[in-house]
Design a protein around this motif. Structure first.
Motif, mmCIF file in Angstrom:
data_model
loop_
_atom_site.group_PDB
_atom_site.id
_atom_site.type_symbol
_atom_site.label_atom_id
_atom_site.label_comp_id
_atom_site.label_asym_id
_atom_site.label_seq_id
_atom_site.Cartn_x
_atom_site.Cartn_y
_atom_site.Cartn_z
ATOM 1 N N GLN A 1 0.827 -1.210 0.000
ATOM 2 C CA GLN A 1 0.000 0.000 0.000
ATOM 3 C C GLN A 1 0.858 1.256 0.000
ATOM 4 O OE1 GLN A 1 -3.609 0.336 0.111
ATOM 5 N NE2 GLN A 1 -3.302 -1.669 -0.779
ATOM 6 N N GLU B 1 3.974 1.393 -0.850
ATOM 7 C CA GLU B 1 4.775 1.411 -2.081
ATOM 8 C C GLU B 1 3.966 1.954 -3.250
ATOM 9 O OE1 GLU B 1 6.375 -2.430 -2.802
ATOM 10 O OE2 GLU B 1 8.045 -2.135 -1.421
ATOM 11 N N ALA B 2 2.705 1.507 -3.336
ATOM 12 C CA ALA B 2 1.864 1.987 -4.437
ATOM 13 C C ALA B 2 1.672 3.498 -4.322
ATOM 14 C CB ALA B 2 0.520 1.277 -4.419
ATOM 15 N N ALA B 3 1.454 3.966 -3.089
ATOM 16 C CA ALA B 3 1.265 5.405 -2.888
ATOM 17 C C ALA B 3 2.534 6.163 -3.249
ATOM 18 C CB ALA B 3 0.868 5.683 -1.435
ATOM 19 N N ALA B 4 3.683 5.611 -2.848
ATOM 20 C CA ALA B 4 4.957 6.267 -3.164
ATOM 21 C C ALA B 4 5.178 6.289 -4.675
ATOM 22 C CB ALA B 4 6.108 5.540 -2.478
ATOM 23 N N ALA B 5 4.853 5.181 -5.342
ATOM 24 C CA ALA B 5 5.050 5.108 -6.789
ATOM 25 C C ALA B 5 4.172 6.132 -7.508
ATOM 26 C CB ALA B 5 4.740 3.706 -7.298
ATOM 27 N N LEU B 6 3.043 6.498 -6.879
ATOM 28 C CA LEU B 6 2.169 7.507 -7.487
ATOM 29 C C LEU B 6 2.648 8.915 -7.164
ATOM 30 C CD1 LEU B 6 -1.280 5.895 -6.759
ATOM 31 C CD2 LEU B 6 -0.366 6.397 -9.016
ATOM 32 N N GLY B 7 3.688 9.019 -6.339
ATOM 33 C CA GLY B 7 4.254 10.335 -6.040
ATOM 34 C C GLY B 7 3.746 10.956 -4.750
ATOM 35 N N LEU B 8 2.974 10.199 -3.952
ATOM 36 C CA LEU B 8 2.481 10.763 -2.696
ATOM 37 C C LEU B 8 3.607 10.787 -1.670
ATOM 38 C CD1 LEU B 8 -0.953 8.963 -2.511
ATOM 39 C CD2 LEU B 8 -0.671 11.414 -2.561
ATOM 40 N N ARG B 9 3.706 11.892 -0.935
ATOM 41 C CA ARG B 9 4.707 12.014 0.116
ATOM 42 C C ARG B 9 4.307 11.161 1.324
ATOM 43 N NH1 ARG B 9 7.920 16.705 0.480
ATOM 44 N NH2 ARG B 9 9.166 16.841 -1.414
ATOM 45 N N ARG C 1 1.226 12.361 3.472
ATOM 46 C CA ARG C 1 -0.055 12.167 2.790
ATOM 47 C C ARG C 1 -0.397 10.683 2.700
ATOM 48 N NH1 ARG C 1 -2.237 16.600 2.650
ATOM 49 N NH2 ARG C 1 -1.687 18.318 1.278
ATOM 50 N N PHE D 1 2.079 -3.269 -10.054
ATOM 51 C CA PHE D 1 2.669 -4.293 -9.196
ATOM 52 C C PHE D 1 2.058 -5.662 -9.449
ATOM 53 C CE2 PHE D 1 2.959 -0.230 -7.097
ATOM 54 C CZ PHE D 1 4.222 -0.212 -6.545
ATOM 55 N N PHE E 1 -5.995 0.615 -3.439
ATOM 56 C CA PHE E 1 -6.353 1.024 -2.079
ATOM 57 C C PHE E 1 -7.758 0.509 -1.769
ATOM 58 C CE2 PHE E 1 -3.706 4.726 -3.672
ATOM 59 C CZ PHE E 1 -2.520 4.164 -3.211
ATOM 60 N N VAL F 1 -1.279 15.117 -5.766
ATOM 61 C CA VAL F 1 0.094 15.341 -6.228
ATOM 62 C C VAL F 1 0.128 16.337 -7.380
ATOM 63 C CG1 VAL F 1 2.167 14.249 -7.139
ATOM 64 C CG2 VAL F 1 0.742 13.020 -5.505
#
Lengths: 438, 259
Positions: free
Chosen positions: A336, A338-346, A349, B100, B106, B122
């Motif tokens: 979860q 990782e997916a958020a990070a891959a989308l650019g979320l800090r 957030r 992935f 989510f 973003v």
């Protein structure tokens, strides 16, 4: 055309009550119910017979009789001329106060410790582990006794705060001094400044008046409500409403333009300024405790028994809450974040938009039982003679009137009611954050 | 793929460099996962990375958007070098999409919210616009009617297509696929591969870790074979499958294509 045919019916035999799966469970339930009712009626009958044999009655009339004992912490009016019911009510309020303050401290501490235990900082996470392991592996009664002992044994006597003229001449400081100059921690209790209100009178006159001043109080019969507090609540409630409108507007702006307007200073102003103006208009000031004779005068004295009980319960329960929070966050898979990070979320957030909404649903159910535990554990107040429900209704009232059965039943009923209310409220909250999957 | 109108092998690949990796090394503790990796990906290239498990292929593409940190060497994505600088990492991540193996949708958000979350927070795009974009890409992966359902209500293949749409909503220039079909039932693999093929036809730069050799032959313009953290061999699919050079590659191909 097809015929709808009933399935062939076996003729009913008595043996089918035990061996046929269709009837077996009903048979078992009926038998258990009958046994239970028999046991219950035996219990009631036995009690009634024993009471009769001892010439005692079962009635709650004692609740309206004079209590005749003093209670050292009263949130509402009480004297020893009040009834036993009033004494029980005072005890109930004391129980609720300890439980409420305890739950709040425990939640804040628990969340902070739980999150810090997941920190990448080795020392911080190890320290938190040590905290959790120490606090949850020692019985809570010992923590309460330890806290009470520390508070009463290591704190100075009120007279240690005194500076005599001789000491002044010799240039000596008094043995003890007040915290920040306003809080006195003595072996008789902690004395904190008392808020007082004053309208259109000199301040000294208001201070001499034992009443709260300002708008005064309204007597509801059972207890008095401070109009000052009520006014503050109304104004602050209004502020919160306005603030929610500001947030809504910010959301709308974000939906329309994509950019979220900066609103924190608006929110801050709306939340603080109206209440501040009201408090100023009501003439809020604090009466700082002062040493006169052998004790402190003015201010509010907080009993050590209350501080010890609440603090120990909060520290103890915080260890469990920390583990619950940690487990809740860890239950969300790495994928979860990782997916958020891959989308650019800090990371911040990611925490607020992705991890926490999912973690809350894991955290809340066990959190409810921790709140219930803390609330019920307040009955350990007996160890430090804090006058809670157990100390009044289940302690002195019970001993004076000899109405064990009535007192115990009442107490069980009250604790059960409190617990059910907490659990119902938390379940409502849980429903709001629950994962809507299907 | 009878309706396939575009011949992928004839698509032009620009000279512009999308990803440049030079002398990159990575360790997990004592374990040397990636050894001296050198790789250049041009814009519009479709690269399939294969190799035995534990060969470091997933780690390699996870380094490209800094889900994994490399310890030495250089990775430059679209002109931005990946360093410890958060700004560079943010910039790269907003240009590189990733899909992935386990979808990682989510579960507390609807399909539509999954697709609009990152564009709103973003990219700072207005919600309505983000929703329109999301619906556009959801129709492209052929599931616009599921937009208001939750991920748990969809089949695996549908979930993976949502994951692709979610990445596309950020309008990335490069797409990374980490074994996108490995967790799927056989009959769902095709729907996901079809989606990826249509993406390739639009000229998307793609790096794909996969065991789908049919997909590699049909779509890739280069196949990279990795073993023990090193790039052993890279070639066009035709050469790679028909005329493998190293013994290791031959062994791998005989095992994977043997039955």
């Amino acid at each position: 055309m097809a015929f709808v045919q009933d399935a062939p019916k076996d003729s009913f035999r008595l043996g089918m009550l035990i061996y046929d799966t269709r009837y077996r469970s009903i048979t078992i339930q009926v038998v258990v119910l009958i046994l239970f009712l028999l046991f219950l009626s035996w219990l009631v009958n036995n009690t009634a017979q024993n009471l009769a044999a001892k010439g005692r009655t079962f009635d709650f009339g004692f609740l309206w009789m004079r209590a005749g004992y003093d209670i050292n912490q009263r949130l509402v009016d009480y004297t020893n001329d009040s009834t036993h019911m009033r004494a029980a009510f005072i005890g109930l309020l004391n129980t609720l106060l300890a439980a409420f303050v305890g739950c709040i401290i425990a939640t804040i501490l628990g969340v902070v410790i739980g999150v810090l235990r997941l920190s990448k900082n080795w020392i911080v996470s190890r320290l938190m582990t040590v905290y959790v392991e120490i606090f949850r592996n020692v019985p809570v009664l010992l923590w309460i006794l330890l806290a009470a002992t520390i508070l009463s044994e290591t704190t100075p006597q009120p007279r240690d705060f005194r500076q005599t003229p001789e000491m002044e001449q010799a240039g000596e400081e008094p043995k003890a001094s007040m915290l920040f100059g306003i809080i006195a921690v003595t072996n008789r209790g902690t004395v904190i400044p008392e808020p007082k209100f004053c309208i259109g009178k000199p301040q000294a006159e208001c201070d001499a008046d034992p009443n709260e001043g300002g708008l005064g109080v309204i007597d509801l019969g059972i207890f008095k409500v401070s109009l000052n507090l009520l006014a503050l609540l109304v104004v602050f409630g209004g502020s919160i409403f306005v603030n929610s409108r500001i947030t809504k507007q910010a959301n709308a702006t974000q939906e329309a333009t994509g950019i979220r307007p900066v609103t924190w200073w608006k929110s801050l102003a709306v939340l603080i300024i109206p209440s501040a103006i009201l408090l100023w208009a009501l003439g809020l000031h604090f009466v700082v405790p002062e040493l006169k004779g052998f004790n402190f005068v003015g201010g509010i004295s907080v009993l050590h028994s209350f501080t010890a009980l609440t603090l120990a319960l909060a520290l103890y329960t915080a260890a469990f809450i920390a583990e619950i929070v940690r487990a809740g966050i860890m239950a969300i898979s790495r994928g979860q974040s990782e997916a958020a990070a891959a989308l650019g979320l800090r990371p911040g957030r990611t925490m607020s938009l992705v991890i926490l909404p999912q973690a809350l649903r894991v955290i809340i159910p066990p959190l409810i039982s921790q709140y219930l535990n803390l609330t019920k554990n307040t009955s350990l107040a007996i160890a430090v003679s804090y006058m809670d429900l157990r100390g009044t209704l289940g302690g002195i009232t019970l001993n004076q009137t000899g109405k064990e059965l009535e007192c115990m039943l009442l107490m069980m009923g009250i604790y059960l009611t409190i617990s059910l209310i907490i659990s119902a409220l938390m379940n409502l909250f849980n429903r709001a954050v629950k994962l809507k999957e299907r | 793929m009878a309706e396939q109108a575009i011949d992928l092998s004839k698509m032009t690949i620009s000279d512009e460099v999308a990803v440049q990796i030079s002398n990159m090394n990575k360790w997990y503790g004592q374990f040397h996962v990636l050894r001296d990796v050198n790789m250049t990906v041009h814009k519009g290239e479709r690269i399939v990375i294969c190799g035995p498990s534990g060969s470091g292929k997933s780690t390699l593409i996870r380094c490209i958007n800094r889900l994994e940190e490399h310890q030495s060497g250089q990775i430059v994505v679209d002109g931005t070098e990946l360093t410890n600088d958060l700004k560079n990492i943010d910039k790269v991540r907003s240009e590189v999409g990733m899909v992935f193996q386990h979808f990682n949708l989510f579960p507390h958000l609807t399909i539509l919210e999954n697709c609009t979350l990152a564009p709103i927070w973003v990219r700072k795009i207005p919600k309505r616009e983000a929703e329109e974009t999301a619906m556009h890409f959801l129709s492209k992966v052929k599931i616009p009617d599921q937009a208001h359902k939750y991920p748990g209500q969809l089949s695996g293949g549908q979930q993976q297509r949502v994951a692709i749409a979610r990445s596309l909503c950020m309008r990335p220039r490069i797409m990374l696929f980490d074994e996108p079909t490995s967790a799927l039932d056989p009959e769902m693999i095709k729907e996901v591969l079809d989606t990826m093929i249509s993406l390739a036809e639009e000229g998307m730069t793609m790096l794909c870790v996969t065991h789908e050799m049919g997909f590699a032959q049909a779509v890739a313009n280069r196949v990279i074979f990795m073993d023990k953290g090193q790039i052993v061999e890279q070639n066009s699919p035709r050469e790679f499958f028909n005329n493998p050079q190293s013994e290791r590659t031959k062994l791998f191909l005989s095992q994977i294509l043997g039955h």
